[in-house]
Design an enzyme around this catalytic site. Structure first.
Site, PDB file in Angstrom:
ATOM      1  N   MET A  19      -8.922  -9.159  -6.005  1.00 46.70           N
ATOM      2  CA  MET A  19     -10.126  -8.388  -5.694  1.00 46.70           C
ATOM      3  C   MET A  19     -11.385  -9.250  -5.662  1.00 46.70           C
ATOM      4  O   MET A  19     -12.388  -8.922  -6.285  1.00 46.70           O
ATOM      5  CB  MET A  19     -10.284  -7.246  -6.713  1.00 46.70           C
ATOM      6  CG  MET A  19      -9.084  -6.319  -6.780  1.00 46.70           C
ATOM      7  SD  MET A  19      -8.661  -5.603  -5.183  1.00 46.70           S
ATOM      8  CE  MET A  19      -9.953  -4.404  -5.033  1.00 46.70           C
TER       9      MET A  19
ATOM     10  N   ASN B 171       3.186  -6.350  -5.000  1.00 51.36           N
ATOM     11  CA  ASN B 171       3.455  -7.203  -3.833  1.00 51.36           C
ATOM     12  C   ASN B 171       3.976  -8.571  -4.263  1.00 51.36           C
ATOM     13  O   ASN B 171       4.873  -9.133  -3.625  1.00 51.36           O
ATOM     14  CB  ASN B 171       2.200  -7.341  -2.965  1.00 51.36           C
ATOM     15  CG  ASN B 171       2.076  -6.179  -1.990  1.00 51.36           C
ATOM     16  OD1 ASN B 171       2.823  -6.089  -1.027  1.00 51.36           O
ATOM     17  ND2 ASN B 171       1.149  -5.267  -2.277  1.00 51.36           N
TER      18      ASN B 171
ATOM     19  N   HIS C   8      -3.286  -5.906   3.489  1.00 50.32           N
ATOM     20  CA  HIS C   8      -4.272  -4.822   3.442  1.00 50.32           C
ATOM     21  C   HIS C   8      -3.578  -3.504   3.779  1.00 50.32           C
ATOM     22  O   HIS C   8      -2.801  -3.445   4.732  1.00 50.32           O
ATOM     23  CB  HIS C   8      -5.392  -5.114   4.452  1.00 50.32           C
ATOM     24  CG  HIS C   8      -6.477  -4.095   4.419  1.00 50.32           C
ATOM     25  ND1 HIS C   8      -7.394  -4.025   3.389  1.00 50.32           N
ATOM     26  CD2 HIS C   8      -6.765  -3.069   5.262  1.00 50.32           C
ATOM     27  CE1 HIS C   8      -8.208  -3.000   3.614  1.00 50.32           C
ATOM     28  NE2 HIS C   8      -7.853  -2.404   4.729  1.00 50.32           N
TER      29      HIS C   8
ATOM     30  N   ASP D 262     -10.230 -15.051   6.706  1.00 48.74           N
ATOM     31  CA  ASP D 262     -11.376 -15.845   7.139  1.00 48.74           C
ATOM     32  C   ASP D 262     -12.571 -15.421   6.289  1.00 48.74           C
ATOM     33  O   ASP D 262     -12.395 -14.781   5.260  1.00 48.74           O
ATOM     34  CB  ASP D 262     -11.604 -15.695   8.652  1.00 48.74           C
ATOM     35  CG  ASP D 262     -12.012 -14.278   9.033  1.00 48.74           C
ATOM     36  OD1 ASP D 262     -12.279 -13.461   8.119  1.00 48.74           O
ATOM     37  OD2 ASP D 262     -12.075 -13.981  10.248  1.00 48.74           O
TER      38      ASP D 262
HETATM   39  C1  GRF Z   1      -2.074  -3.323  -2.176  1.00 50.51           C
HETATM   40  O1  GRF Z   1      -2.210  -2.029  -1.686  1.00 50.51           O
HETATM   41  C2  GRF Z   1      -2.616  -4.321  -1.184  1.00 50.51           C
HETATM   42  O2  GRF Z   1      -2.455  -3.914   0.131  1.00 50.51           O
HETATM   43  C3  GRF Z   1      -4.078  -4.377  -1.529  1.00 50.51           C
HETATM   44  O3  GRF Z   1      -4.111  -4.282  -2.936  1.00 50.51           O
HETATM   45  C4  GRF Z   1      -2.967  -3.579  -3.387  1.00 50.51           C
HETATM   46  C5  GRF Z   1      -2.298  -4.468  -4.398  1.00 50.51           C
HETATM   47  O4  GRF Z   1      -1.201  -3.819  -5.010  1.00 50.51           O
HETATM   48  N1  GRF Z   1      -4.692  -5.573  -1.026  1.00 50.51           N
HETATM   49  P1  GRF Z   1      -0.233  -4.637  -5.950  1.00 50.51           P
HETATM   50  O5  GRF Z   1      -1.087  -5.243  -7.055  1.00 50.51           O
HETATM   51  O6  GRF Z   1       0.436  -5.694  -5.122  1.00 50.51           O
HETATM   52  O7  GRF Z   1       0.741  -3.637  -6.483  1.00 50.51           O
END
Ligand code: GRF
Length: 195
Positions: free
Chosen positions: A91, A16, A110, A142
């Site tokens: 995380m 992402n 998400h 939040d």
């Molecule tokens: C994605 O599926 C996102 O929606 C979730 O964690 C994953 C992260 O993937 N919160 P990346 O590290 O961006 O490939």
């Protein structure tokens, strides 16, 4: 008007983050990544950020309590003055202190249509429930887990024979289209807001 600087927080692969970086490079998103932070020193996303020459902060969280960790995080971010903090596979749950400092300016993505299937393994939860449509959500963070106000969502159909891997891959493709659009929306909105 606030600046258009983004701090990216990640713990893993960072696809992402790369999609956001690409959108900026293509000129689709008018923003700048001011730093990439990871709580996992060996995260692939952090390695990639280094290769791209971006400012990187490795702030290991193993064995550090949430309040103390977020103090370190706040201190590390301060110099970069980000307009937005974008969680991209980060995380960790952020503390109230952190969220107060960046109130209304922390975004998360998400892999489900919230408020359904918050938390870990959202794609597996969706499959186990038997939904026909899932997707992804970008929302403000939040104090809850995946509970903040929704900015954008994209639906992804569950198809016959889908497993966690195949559904996750199709959702991820959409995540990569959605996150930068949500960032653009929020930055545009901030332009007109009183500080
Ligand atoms: C994605 O599926 C996102 O929606 C979730 O964690 C994953 C992260 O993937 N919160 P990346 O590290 O961006 O490939």
């Amino acid at each position: 008007m606030r600046n258009r600087r983004l701090a990216i927080l990640l713990s893993g692969r960072g696809s992402n983050f790369i999609a956001i970086h690409e959108a900026i490079r293509r000129g689709d998103l008018n923003a700048e990544i001011c730093c990439v932070v990871s709580n996992v020193p060996g995260a692939a996303g952090l390695r990639h950020a280094r290769e791209l020459g971006l400012a990187c902060i490795s702030l290991p969280s193993a064995g550090v309590g949430r309040v103390e960790y977020d103090r370190q995080l706040l201190a590390a971010l301060r110099a970069y003055e980000p307009a937005l903090v974008c969680l991209a596979g980060f995380m960790r749950i952020l503390s109230p202190e952190f969220l107060k400092e960046y109130s209304g300016r922390v975004l998360n993505i998400h892999p489900a249509l919230l408020p359904s299937f918050p938390g870990l393994h959202a794609q597996r939860q969706a499959l186990e429930y038997g939904v026909r449509v899932s997707g992804c959500t970008v929302h403000f963070v939040d104090e809850g887990v995946d509970t903040g106000p929704i900015i954008l969502q994209k639906a992804v159909e569950v198809i016959a024979g889908d497993n966690e891997e195949s559904l996750s891959a199709r959702i991820l493709e959409q995540e990569h289209q959605l996150y930068w659009r949500a960032i653009a929306l929020v930055l545009e909105r901030q332009k007109t807001e009183p500080r």
